[in-house]
Design a protein around this motif. Structure first.
Motif, PDB file in Angstrom:
ATOM      1  N   UNK A 106      -1.731   7.220 -11.533  1.00 35.36           N
ATOM      2  CA  UNK A 106      -2.478   6.127 -10.918  1.00 35.36           C
ATOM      3  C   UNK A 106      -3.311   6.678  -9.766  1.00 35.36           C
ATOM      4  N   UNK A 107      -4.299   5.900  -9.332  1.00 36.13           N
ATOM      5  CA  UNK A 107      -5.182   6.298  -8.236  1.00 36.13           C
ATOM      6  C   UNK A 107      -5.193   5.181  -7.201  1.00 36.13           C
ATOM      7  N   UNK A 108      -5.190   5.574  -5.937  1.00 34.69           N
ATOM      8  CA  UNK A 108      -5.280   4.590  -4.863  1.00 34.69           C
ATOM      9  C   UNK A 108      -6.386   4.945  -3.896  1.00 34.69           C
ATOM     10  N   UNK A 109      -7.047   3.950  -3.337  1.00 33.49           N
ATOM     11  CA  UNK A 109      -8.022   4.204  -2.273  1.00 33.49           C
ATOM     12  C   UNK A 109      -7.273   4.205  -0.942  1.00 33.49           C
ATOM     13  N   UNK A 110      -7.863   4.819   0.074  1.00 31.33           N
ATOM     14  CA  UNK A 110      -7.155   5.022   1.330  1.00 31.33           C
ATOM     15  C   UNK A 110      -7.212   3.771   2.195  1.00 31.33           C
ATOM     16  N   UNK A 111      -6.408   2.797   1.828  1.00 33.78           N
ATOM     17  CA  UNK A 111      -6.342   1.545   2.563  1.00 33.78           C
ATOM     18  C   UNK A 111      -5.045   0.831   2.232  1.00 33.78           C
ATOM     19  N   UNK A 112      -4.622  -0.103   3.049  1.00 35.81           N
ATOM     20  CA  UNK A 112      -3.341  -0.765   2.824  1.00 35.81           C
ATOM     21  C   UNK A 112      -3.300  -1.548   1.530  1.00 35.81           C
ATOM     22  N   UNK A 113      -2.145  -1.468   0.864  1.00 33.07           N
ATOM     23  CA  UNK A 113      -1.939  -2.208  -0.363  1.00 33.07           C
ATOM     24  C   UNK A 113      -2.554  -1.572  -1.588  1.00 33.07           C
ATOM     25  N   UNK A 114      -3.367  -0.532  -1.410  1.00 27.60           N
ATOM     26  CA  UNK A 114      -4.049   0.105  -2.532  1.00 27.60           C
ATOM     27  C   UNK A 114      -3.601   1.556  -2.693  1.00 27.60           C
ATOM     28  N   UNK A 115      -3.000   2.112  -1.656  1.00 28.99           N
ATOM     29  CA  UNK A 115      -2.459   3.468  -1.708  1.00 28.99           C
ATOM     30  C   UNK A 115      -0.992   3.437  -1.325  1.00 28.99           C
ATOM     31  N   UNK A 116      -0.149   3.943  -2.218  1.00 30.31           N
ATOM     32  CA  UNK A 116       1.278   4.003  -1.940  1.00 30.31           C
ATOM     33  C   UNK A 116       1.557   4.862  -0.714  1.00 30.31           C
ATOM     34  N   UNK A 117       0.913   6.023  -0.652  1.00 30.73           N
ATOM     35  CA  UNK A 117       1.149   6.941   0.458  1.00 30.73           C
ATOM     36  C   UNK A 117       0.698   6.310   1.777  1.00 30.73           C
ATOM     37  N   UNK A 118      -0.456   5.671   1.770  1.00 29.74           N
ATOM     38  CA  UNK A 118      -0.949   5.004   2.986  1.00 29.74           C
ATOM     39  C   UNK A 118       0.097   4.037   3.514  1.00 29.74           C
TER      40      UNK A 118
END
Length: 328
Positions: free
Chosen positions: A208-220
């Motif tokens: 999966x891919x996430x953008x660097x923002x809350x709720x869209x990136x697991x790591x963030x």
């Protein structure tokens, strides 16, 4: 064309398009050359005597899929229609997982090793799996929260293994640890080490891919405010399997990887087929960044993200085809 020619053209077209006969067979039947048959069939198309219609399920956008595949040098690109009521800030459409499940059914062969990384899209995909040839299934990352392992990537690995009838190698550990020493100690544990031993054998992976923002990136979401600000200052634009990327697809914040239970980027690059599942306008730029990294070979996305990738994002070379590391 006169009436006799029309009747003959219709008969030849019926033999060729409906009955599957070759031009040589048709030529022998009608007592003409195969070149004459070819000319008649071509004329039948030009005169609208024959219409060829290509149909795919309504939810699939064949034109965008082919354009995306060609533009980025992807092995496979499947674009799904975005839901009509989808908001700009909506997460990945759930039907991406269903389509990705169908794609895995095509890509995985008997004896393969399938790797699954944590992500909402990969979890939806595993839930939608109905057929897989016998294969080994290994987890590529730790879980977002060890307390939700049964409902997350561990369960996704079990589900895929159940469908395929193969072995499952889950990882019972969080994705992010407080420090490198703790992460290293966990990697040495028997069950986790056994899963890591399979990483070099993985032939097909789903991420999966996430953008660097809350709720869209697991790591963030797992990091502190200070840590988020630090990686943002380095240009963090996207995240995949706990690896961070800037807008050009270059990896940043490599120190974070020392604290994570995840497949290393170099190992990921050596996997023959890496399928990313991500969509939505909010993730579009992040998807483009990860495509530039050369770590992904195929993509399942939606029309909202595809339009951005085709119209507003320039990939440069064809990174998914070259598998080139932008840092080198």
């Amino acid at each position: 064309m006169g009436p006799a020619e029309l009747v003959q053209a219709a008969a030849m077209a019926r033999r060729f398009y409906l009955e599957g006969k070759s031009k040589i067979q048709i030529a022998e039947e009608f007592g003409v050359s195969r070149f004459k048959v070819a000319r008649v069939l071509e004329t039948a198309l030009e005169r609208d005597l024959v219409r060829i219609e290509i149909r795919v399920p309504a939810e699939l956008d064949a034109e965008r899929s082919d354009a995306l595949r060609s533009r980025y040098g992807l092995r496979h690109a499947v674009v799904v229609e975005s839901p009509a009521d989808a908001a700009d800030d909506a997460p990945d459409p759930e039907n991406l997982g269903e389509v990705a499940a169908g794609l895995l059914g095509e890509l995985v062969h008997e004896g393969d090793v399938l790797g699954l990384a944590w992500g909402r899209s990969t979890i939806h995909m595993a839930a939608a799996l109905h057929r897989l040839p016998p294969c080994t299934v290994v987890q590529l990352t730790g879980v977002y929260d060890a307390g939700t392992a049964e409902r997350g990537s561990v369960e996704a690995v079990r589900r895929a293994a159940q469908v395929s009838g193969g072995e499952a190698h889950p990882i019972y550990a969080p994705m992010l640890l407080p420090d490198p020493a703790t992460a290293a100690a966990l990697r040495g544990q028997t069950g986790i080490a056994r899963a890591f031993d399979y990483f070099d054998k993985v032939t097909v992976a789903a991420v999966s891919i996430g953008s660097w923002e809350p709720g869209i990136s697991t790591v963030y979401d797992m990091l502190s405010e200070d840590e988020r600000a630090h990686y943002a200052s380095l240009g963090a634009a996207a995240e995949m399997s706990a690896h961070l990327f800037d807008a050009e697809g270059r990896r940043i914040g490599r120190d974070l990887g020392e604290r994570c239970i995840t497949v290393e980027a170099d190992r990921l690059r050596r996997i023959p087929e890496v399928v990313a599942i991500a969509g939505g306008q909010r993730k579009a730029a992040a998807i483009g960044a990860v495509l530039r990294s050369g770590l992904v070979t195929s993509l399942v996305t939606d029309t909202a993200a595809a339009d951005f990738l085709l119209n507003e994002f320039t990939p440069g070379a064809r990174p998914a085809l070259d598998r080139a590391d932008p840092d080198v």
